[in-house]
Design an enzyme around this catalytic site. Structure first.
Site, PDB file in Angstrom:
ATOM      1  N   THR B 136       0.842  -1.204   0.000  1.00  0.00           N
ATOM      2  CA  THR B 136       0.000   0.000   0.000  1.00  0.00           C
ATOM      3  C   THR B 136       0.867   1.241   0.000  1.00  0.00           C
ATOM      4  O   THR B 136       1.826   1.331   0.762  1.00  0.00           O
ATOM      5  CB  THR B 136      -0.965   0.067   1.212  1.00  0.00           C
ATOM      6  OG1 THR B 136      -1.366   1.432   1.396  1.00  0.00           O
ATOM      7  CG2 THR B 136      -0.312  -0.365   2.501  1.00  0.00           C
ATOM      8  N   ASP B 138      -0.136   3.960   1.032  1.00  0.00           N
ATOM      9  CA  ASP B 138      -0.532   4.759   2.202  1.00  0.00           C
ATOM     10  C   ASP B 138       0.281   4.432   3.450  1.00  0.00           C
ATOM     11  O   ASP B 138       0.248   5.186   4.420  1.00  0.00           O
ATOM     12  CB  ASP B 138      -2.018   4.529   2.507  1.00  0.00           C
ATOM     13  CG  ASP B 138      -2.928   5.175   1.486  1.00  0.00           C
ATOM     14  OD1 ASP B 138      -2.443   6.043   0.734  1.00  0.00           O
ATOM     15  OD2 ASP B 138      -4.118   4.810   1.432  1.00  0.00           O
ATOM     16  N   MET B 180      -2.201  11.896  -1.845  1.00  0.00           N
ATOM     17  CA  MET B 180      -3.067  10.782  -1.449  1.00  0.00           C
ATOM     18  C   MET B 180      -2.873  10.386   0.015  1.00  0.00           C
ATOM     19  O   MET B 180      -1.804  10.589   0.591  1.00  0.00           O
ATOM     20  CB  MET B 180      -2.795   9.561  -2.332  1.00  0.00           C
ATOM     21  CG  MET B 180      -3.510   9.587  -3.675  1.00  0.00           C
ATOM     22  SD  MET B 180      -3.250   8.021  -4.565  1.00  0.00           S
ATOM     23  CE  MET B 180      -4.290   8.267  -6.016  1.00  0.00           C
ATOM     24  N   ARG B 298       1.202   7.093  -7.641  1.00  0.00           N
ATOM     25  CA  ARG B 298       1.299   5.650  -7.455  1.00  0.00           C
ATOM     26  C   ARG B 298       1.685   4.919  -8.732  1.00  0.00           C
ATOM     27  O   ARG B 298       2.015   3.736  -8.680  1.00  0.00           O
ATOM     28  CB  ARG B 298      -0.009   5.074  -6.901  1.00  0.00           C
ATOM     29  CG  ARG B 298      -1.124   4.946  -7.919  1.00  0.00           C
ATOM     30  CD  ARG B 298      -2.362   4.303  -7.273  1.00  0.00           C
ATOM     31  NE  ARG B 298      -3.365   4.017  -8.273  1.00  0.00           N
ATOM     32  CZ  ARG B 298      -4.645   3.863  -8.000  1.00  0.00           C
ATOM     33  NH1 ARG B 298      -5.078   4.002  -6.773  1.00  0.00           N
ATOM     34  NH2 ARG B 298      -5.506   3.585  -8.952  1.00  0.00           N
TER      35      ARG B 298
END
Lengths: 406, 406
Positions: B136, B138, B180, B298
């Site tokens: 991920t 994140d 993000m 990304r």
């Protein structure tokens, strides 16, 4: 050869290689005996009228080399577009500081400033050599095969769309990205340079050289989506309707305008959002995503074309050589001589100043939403070495067991 | 060791290195004698229920290596978040195809899917080894020092802000970019990693771990602008007010929601535009520009951390080793062991599944708008080798002649 100091300045939007040209001027100028000092104007022409000069002769060659490989204008830039009165102020300051050589790195607005200053000097009988050094990510200077700054920005756009295409293939839907370019579509067209497999995106490219029609756009998107189950779109910020009205003004009456009266196109995601909303509402496709590349495409640190770096350095060096050994003012221009090789010429300032080049017809496909192989051949060598390359798995499908018919 | 085929799938948002993990699984699995075939599910769990399998045993090792270094999910991805019934469908298909090993590369939603499938298999007494492989951008998986995909995305964000800072210094004004990260601010905080000189931006960083207050925000921007004559801001897409309501919903009542009920944050420039409008209207600053990094962060082709690549490969390899030589299902996790070294562990699925990590307090400055040196130390080694470095000219000012007092 005029005597006196050398002054170099940078104008307009920064590029990834604009400091290469500055370094080219500074390092080459120091080789000439008639040059005692090399000044840099801090923030372009506004730095000149304010007498904000940096003494670049007190800078180390080493640091100048390090700055050369750093993107964005190290001397600072300005959006001021001087009129005659402003140019007279410039001329007054140049005279007071005993400037014999003036080099201005910039686009077509900057070349026009150089032209006016050059005329003022001649009228006053003041010995001043004025040279414009080309720079613009838009690639919209006439008389040039291409302009320094464009290849690196084009590389960013190509790499961005390579990734966006892969992302969209992984999670299908519609992806649209807005690319810089008010009048010229070169940068938007660069989005196609990373295409490799037959169904790779961008599938649709919209440039300011062709009229944008919303109905046609929606039909194009539908046809692509029906065919591929997904759609990747590159749209120039400068797309406009048949009257020349920017599509972005259809969104809002409160548009910002700059000193030149131009509508603000960058620094907002409005156009991408507008176009995505149209697709969602008219085609009922759920996954529609819009990006605006914005300032990344001209300033992203770490995406540069080595060919662009070399040429940007050389236009700076050649500017000094033209100034020292030539007998006229002018604008340095890149001429392509082979596949791939270039040489540099000095064009008359009035041949470049204030003019705008757009994409040649031979670079645009007949339907207006793709590029031609001629454009691919034109742009590919400019992107430089080490371009990334995308690979995919081969679709060796396994027979279904539970639902063999599906 | 269970017998049977190996199945690997990719879920959720793609990353720059997710194919390294896929390659790690495929190439390592082929070394084990009890593995006859390695399948890939086409488009994650939806590919499983539809029996859309690719036979990766018919792929060349060479091409798998080339795909490994290509960003985005080569097997395709999905946003489906399976419930119990969906997981039972998955289990039925796995059984029909004699799958003995299931590897799912994804975030915390994917780890929850692996957990449910694992339980179903145990309940049915079917020998199935289920391993979750972390991924991920994140960085919000618990139990991990960091997650593959985050370092490369962080590198993109850091490099983007290095360039944006230079651009903003050249043409001063306010620049804001939305990054993000719905709940975790790691990626937004990465914007500070390219800062070098004392006045470098981003000057202000807003993350979801702290409540966003518009009045405070405007005051912060004013103070920075008054001090530096410019301001660079990084804002997470997930910033919210004290009630937890996303700031983006203050703009529009028509927000899109996904299958999880989450508001759509990416793929629109609305938040950046909203914040820029606030700054313009309340502070009267003319040059205010907003970008939204969107999908570039990304998927951008050509910006990757080599450390991230290596680790993403290793979590894939280790997943196979844990499956073959261990006796339990689980989630592979990265543990930092030195400066800088890592090792890999297998955590229980329920320790990771459906949980969200946010930035630790020690990484956030007291005023909430900056990072700490602890975060700098944490993130720097992950960004890998070859990070670009920005240089600037020294300000050796020249004395004014016409207006010496100014």
């Amino acid at each position: 050869m005029p005597h006196g100091k050398v002054l170099v300045a940078q104008g307009g939007g920064p590029t990834a290689v604009i400091n290469q040209s500055m370094a080219g001027v500074v390092l080459e100028a120091r080789k000439f005996r008639n040059v005692e000092l090399v000044y840099g104007a801090y923030h372009g022409v506004s730095g000149i009228v304010n007498e904000d000069f940096l003494d670049l002769t007190q800078e180390t060659s080493h640091n100048i080399e390090m700055v050369a490989s750093t993107p964005s204008s190290a001397l600072g830039s300005t959006r001021d577009k001087p009129d005659l009165r402003y140019c007279q102020e410039i001329f007054k300051v140049l005279k007071a500081h005993d400037i014999g050589y003036f080099f201005y790195i910039g686009g077509n607005d900057s070349s026009d400033t150089v032209r006016i200053v050059s005329e003022e000097a001649r009228r006053a009988g003041y010995p001043l050599r004025c040279i414009h050094i080309p720079k613009t990510i838009d690639n919209d200077l006439v008389g040039n095969d291409h302009t320094p700054g464009f290849p690196s920005a084009a590389r960013f756009v190509a790499q961005a769309f390579m990734g966006a295409n892969l992302d969209n293939a992984s999670l299908p839907g519609v992806y649209l990205a807005v690319v810089m370019g008010r009048h010229a579509g070169f940068l938007t067209a660069a989005s196609a340079l990373g295409k490799k497999f037959p169904d790779d995106g961008p599938h649709l490219i919209y440039i300011p050289e062709r009229t944008f029609n919303v109905e046609k756009f929606i039909a194009d998107v539908k046809a692509t989506y029906d065919r591929h189950g997904r759609c990747v779109i590159a749209a120039s910020e400068g797309i406009h309707d048949e009257k020349g009205t920017p599509i972005i003004t259809q969104l809002s009456s409160q548009v910002e305008r700059d000193a030149h009266g131009n509508v603000q196109l960058s620094g907002t995601g409005a156009l991408a959002d507008l176009l995505c909303d149209k697709i969602k509402s008219q085609l009922g496709i759920k996954r529609v995503r819009g990006d605006t590349f914005g300032y990344l495409q001209r300033s992203f640190m770490g995406c540069v074309s080595d060919v662009d770096q070399r040429e940007a350095r050389e236009v700076g060096e050649k500017a000094v050589q033209f100034a020292m050994w030539g007998n006229r003012d002018g604008s340095v221009a890149i001429k392509r001589t082979g596949f791939y090789s270039v040489d540099y010429h000095l064009l008359p300032l009035e041949a470049v100043a204030g003019k705008t080049r757009v994409m040649e017809d031979e670079f645009i496909s007949a339907d207006g939403t793709d590029i031609t192989d001629a454009f691919r051949l034109y742009l590919r060598p400019l992107l430089g070495s080490g371009m990334p390359d995308a690979y995919r798995l081969r679709l060796n499908k396994v027979d279904k067991i539970l639902n063999p018919s599906k």
